[in-house]
Structure formats: structure tokens, C-alpha cells
Design an enzyme around this catalytic site. Structure first.
Site, PDB file in Angstrom:
ATOM      1  N   MET A 115       1.086  18.075  38.390  1.00  0.00           N
ATOM      2  CA  MET A 115       1.480  17.141  39.448  1.00  0.00           C
ATOM      3  C   MET A 115       2.514  17.760  40.386  1.00  0.00           C
ATOM      4  O   MET A 115       3.118  18.790  40.102  1.00  0.00           O
ATOM      5  CB  MET A 115       2.029  15.858  38.836  1.00  0.00           C
ATOM      6  CG  MET A 115       0.997  15.083  38.027  1.00  0.00           C
ATOM      7  SD  MET A 115       1.641  13.563  37.309  1.00  0.00           S
ATOM      8  CE  MET A 115       1.882  12.549  38.780  1.00  0.00           C
ATOM      9  N   HIS A 116       2.696  17.104  41.524  1.00  0.00           N
ATOM     10  CA  HIS A 116       3.819  17.317  42.447  1.00  0.00           C
ATOM     11  C   HIS A 116       3.752  18.572  43.317  1.00  0.00           C
ATOM     12  O   HIS A 116       4.510  18.697  44.268  1.00  0.00           O
ATOM     13  CB  HIS A 116       5.161  17.347  41.705  1.00  0.00           C
ATOM     14  CG  HIS A 116       5.351  16.279  40.682  1.00  0.00           C
ATOM     15  ND1 HIS A 116       5.256  14.938  40.987  1.00  0.00           N
ATOM     16  CD2 HIS A 116       5.625  16.345  39.349  1.00  0.00           C
ATOM     17  CE1 HIS A 116       5.489  14.233  39.895  1.00  0.00           C
ATOM     18  NE2 HIS A 116       5.697  15.060  38.888  1.00  0.00           N
ATOM     19  N   ASP A 171      -1.933  15.127  35.528  1.00  0.00           N
ATOM     20  CA  ASP A 171      -2.158  15.540  34.142  1.00  0.00           C
ATOM     21  C   ASP A 171      -1.696  14.521  33.107  1.00  0.00           C
ATOM     22  O   ASP A 171      -2.345  14.340  32.079  1.00  0.00           O
ATOM     23  CB  ASP A 171      -1.535  16.913  33.873  1.00  0.00           C
ATOM     24  CG  ASP A 171      -0.068  17.015  34.269  1.00  0.00           C
ATOM     25  OD1 ASP A 171       0.543  15.992  34.672  1.00  0.00           O
ATOM     26  OD2 ASP A 171       0.486  18.119  34.180  1.00  0.00           O
TER      27      ASP A 171
END
Length: 497
Positions: free
Chosen positions: A76-77, A235
Site C-alpha cells: 500500500m501507499h 495487501d
């Protein structure tokens, strides 16, 4: 029917092929470089993700019937920025990158935490995408001006497969750009970042198909042009699908390097306290709350391998089962700082309560109990937000230890289950692909058919009461040491460390 799950991780891409009955036919993994630097920067080349995915797909699908659908789990991110010709403008800035301290201070203190919570249900953390966008605007203005598309790691692979600019609600929740309550981009936050809606992807549910594989991508990967591409999710959310954590009140505990307590919820809730409980969209279409302790199995690895110089974890734990609830040595698992509930990068690990009679086993047990207590801190905050939790499903390397599973059941006061699936996010992605392909009508029904509990750890009422007393002491230790952590940081700075 064959579906493929692709997990774009930090160290490697993991691919899995599964039939309709949930049988895993083949798994493949391909590593790629991770660029980390002493000043906290962390990045990767999106082309490495694509090239290794292509390579892995060729091996994964060889000799199998053509895949009906493919879906994703993704780290992520991470910030992936493309220009108008779809060229990658710079290496992706990853979730564990720490360069955005000034941008987080600006968002939390100048823009204000209240505005962030009202618009995105979370405060700014260095891991999130929005501070990375601001960093690029502040430090790479020429590149920032060329941005045509901002996307997340897994969405880059989906774009390469379909030429569709898309993301899902669960992954978008970690950008600090999504109004999670409304499930739409926040125009206010986009304006603060200097972006428009044209520069961010179309939003989908994690189980929705965004299209099929393009002729060019089919030629490169070996996937058929008829293969549906289901957008997947972040995830943690997709990993929760892989454990069957889909009904409100169920939770998953991940004992990886970091520890994650993830709670599925039908209703949206936002934590306006300082505890860094994330309120995100779930891959089911509902919501979830999540807290993170940064050194879970990482604490155990450090203790066993660096301090005790052993990799025989089982031997170190062989006398521990009879001593659960009776250990009076305490360990704070803050080797990498702490996220939830203290949100303190300065916090550090500590042992307290040792005496001349303290044994090696006592200290080993304290390490494992400290991690369990940290997970309980997260669960306590989730309950304070009005959620009831009934069952925990446990995954990750630490879940291989029966005594740790039983310990966590006693500390959390919950029945803890191990399950028949151990492939994690890639397995969850393959389930989402099945739903997107029409094999199951809902994610919940798919999980109910494909995932079953194998081992169950039931909490002992007497041990629960003992751990309640121990946790009360544990909870006071951070408060007592908070000033010390700041003083240690001052000394480290003075010493140039």
C-alpha cells in the site's frame, strides 16, 4: 476455472494459480531490487514489478488451462507517477519511506488533524501517499508539473494489463486522498495536494472487473485476451480475505515482521484520538479497522538470532506452556518505534522486572508476551470505538508457534483459529478474481466455501485474569518511559548517531 492471484510485495511478486474448489495448483515468486538509504528513503522501479510479474506469469500458467480472471494484492501507499505518455517519472516512493516528516507536520499541524479526519478518516503518517505527493511538489517541482496519473503499485500492473486507469477503495484508503465515509475522492484534499480528479484513478470495489487483458499484454504474459482483470486491493485487506476475515466482528492477527490486528466492520468508524487506528474500506465492500505494532515476529527474530544466537525457536519455547500467565518479566516491543496505540517513532524496546532468578526462558516468554500485549492495546482501542470482536484468525510466521497462539488467545480473551490456507494475500487475490469472474456471488460466500478453521486455541479463564493483571503493568510502562525515550533521542543526536 483457473484464477490467478498476484501479490506485489516489497521484496518480491508472488503469484498463485487456483481452481474453483480452492486447490492451489502452482505458486511462483520473483524477487526484485529494493533501494533503501540511511536517510530513510525507500524506493523501487515500477518496471521491475512489471518485468518480474510477466516472467512469473509465464511459469505460473505453463501447462494449465487458460486463466479466467486475475486479481491483485499490493503493497500500500506507494507513489507511482506517470506523465502524459505513460512514462514513469521517478522511482516509486514506498510505504516504508521516511522522507516526508516535514510534509506530515504540515498536513497534521497546518492543515490540521481535524480536517484530515473529517475528509479522510486518518491523520498523516510518513507511510501514506499524500505526504509523498507533497514532497514531490516541494522537492521535484519540474517532475511534479509533468504528472498526468498518480497510482498505487498494484494499479500500475493492472494498468499495464488493461490500459484502464483504476484503483479500489481499500488501497485508495491508504492514500489520505479518499473520503472513506463517502467512498469518493476528497476534492478538498486533492486541491491541497495540487491535483485534479483527472490525475487520480477511477474507483472500483476490490472484486470488480475493470476489463480484460489487452492484445499486447496477452502477448507478453501468456494470459488470454478473454482473461478478466479484477482490481483487487491493498495487501492487508486482501490478506484478510485470504483468512476469511469478512464478517463484522471477526478479526485477523498477522504475526509477520510487524504485527497487524485487522477487524472487519459493517459500519464506518473513525478514531479521532492519538492512537493511529486506521479506518479503511475493506475488500468486501464494507469497512475495517486496523492497528499495527512494528516489531512482532521481528522482536522474536531479534531476540532468538541476535541475542541468543539460535534459530531453534521451538526448543526455546518447549517449557513455556506451563508458565503462561505466571511470568513477571515484561518486554516492550518497540525496537522500531511504535505505531498503535502510541504513534511514537522515538519509542524503543525495554525489559523490566528482571531479578537474580530470571531465566533465559522467562525473557524469551516476555518477548512473546510483549507482542501479545501490544496487539491487545490495538484490540482495546477497537472496542472503545464501539466494535465487538468475537474471533481471531492468526497467520504469519509467528503463527507456527502453538504456544504463541495460545498466549495470544489468553491475552486477547478471544478464540484464536488457524486456517487451511497459508498463502495470504495472493490467495485472497485469487478469491477476489473468482468473485469478479462470477464463480461466487459475494466475497463472503467464496470465503465460506474455500476457508475452514483447522486448529482452535480457546482462552483459559484463569490465565485471562492473570494476563489482565500483567497487561495493566505493561500499559503503564510506556507512560513511565516516554520522557526517557525523548532524552535518549537527544543524546543520540549529540553523539551523531
Amino acid at each position: 476455472m483457473i484464477t490467478v492471484g498476484i501479490d506485489i510485495g516489497t521484496s518480491a511478486v508472488k503469484l498463485l494459480a487456483m481452481d474453483k474448489d480452492g486447490n492451489i495448483l502452482r505458486t511462483v515468486s520473483r524477487e526484485y531490487p529494493l533501494y533503501m538509504y540511511s536517510d530513510g528513503r525507500s524506493s523501487q522501479e515500477p518496471s521491475d514489478w512489471w518485468n518480474k510479474t510477466v516472467d512469473g506469469l509465464k511459469e505460473l500458467t505453463q501447462g494449465l488451462e487458460p486463466a479466467s480472471a486475475v486479481s491483485f494484492s499490493g503493497q500500500m501507499h506507494g507513489l507511482v507517477a506517470l506523465d502524459e505518455d505513460d512514462n514513469v517519472l521517478r522511482r516509486a516512493i514506498l510505504w516504508n519511506d521516511q522522507r516526508t516528516g516535514a510534509q506530515c507536520d504540515y498536513l497534521n499541524n497546518t492543515i490540521g488533524k481535524e480536517k484530515l479526519l473529517d475528509n479522510a478518516a486518518n491523520i498523516a503518517l510518513t507511510g501514506f501517499t499524500a505526504p509523498k505527493i507533497l514532497w514531490m511538489r516541494d522537492n521535484e517541482p519540474e517532475l511534479f508539473a509533468k504528472i498526468s496519473k498518480v497510482m498505487l503499485p498494484k494499479d500500475y500492473i493492472a494498468y499495464k494489463l488493461t490500459n484502464v486507469f483504476a484503483t479500489d477503495y481499500s488501497d485508495a484508503s491508504g492514500t489520505l486522498l479518499l473520503d472513506i465515509a463517502k467512498k469518493d475522492w476528497s476534492d478538498s484534499l486533492l486541491e491541497i495536494m495540487g491535483l485534479t480528479r483527472k490525475q487520480v484513478p477511477t474507483l472500483y470495489h476490490s472484486y470488480e472487473s475493470i476489463g480484460t487483458v489487452t492484445p499486447q499484454a496477452a502477448k507478453e504474459t501468456g494470459l488470454p485476451e478473454t482473461c478478466k482483470v479484477v482490481i483487487g486491493g491493498g495487501d492487508q485487506a486482501v490478506g484478510a480475505i485470504g483468512t476469511g476475515t469478512v464478517k463484522s466482528g471477526t478479526c485477523s492477527v498477522s504475526l509477520g515482521t510487524s504485527g497487524v490486528l485487522f477487524v472487519a466492520a459493517d459500519e464506518f468508524a473513525v478514531d479521532k484520538g492519538p492512537s493511529a487506528i486506521h479506518s479503511f474500506c475493506h475488500a468486501t465492500g464494507q469497512y475495517h479497522l486496523m492497528g499495527v505494532t512494528l516489531a512482532a515476529a521481528g522482536s522474536a527474530k531479534w531476540w532468538y538470532e541476535e541475542v541468543l544466537s539460535t534459530q531453534d525457536y521451538e526448543k526455546e519455547q518447549e517449557t513455556m506452556a506451563a508458565n503462561l500467565g505466571k511470568n513477571t518479566v515484561y518486554y516492550l516491543p518497540y525496537l522500531s518505534g511504535e505505531r498503535t496505540p502510541h504513534n511514537s517513532p522515538l519509542a524503543r524496546g525495554a525489559f523490566v522486572g528482571m531479578s537474580m532468578t530470571t531465566t533465559r526462558s522467562d525473557m524469551t516468554q516476555a518477548v512473546m508476551e510483549g507482542v501479545a500485549f501490544s496487539l491487545r492495546d490495538i484490540l482495546t482501542r477497537v472496542k472503545e470505538l464501539g466494535h465487538t470482536v468475537t474471533t481471531a484468525r492468526i497467520i504469519g510466521g509467528g503463527a507456527k508457534s502453538p504456544v504463541w497462539c495460545q498466549m495470544i488467545a489468553n491475552v486477547l480473551g478471544l478464540k484464536v483459529e488457524k486456517i487451511n490456507a497459508s498463502e495470504g494475500p495472493a490467495f485472497g487475490a485469487a478469491i477476489l478474481a473468482m468473485v469478479g469472474a462470477g464463480a461466487y456471488p459475494t466475497v463472503e460466500e467464496a470465503c465460506g466455501n474455500l476457508i475452514q478453521a483447522t486448529d482452535v486455541f480457546t482462552p483459559n479463564p484463569v490465565t485471562i485474569n492473570q494476563y489482565n493483571m500483567h497487561h495493566s503493568i505493561y500499559a503503564d510502562l510506556y507512560v513511565s518511559l516516554k520522557k526517557t525515550y525523548s532524552e535518549i533521542d537527544v543524546v543520540k543526536t549529540a553523539l551523531g548517531l
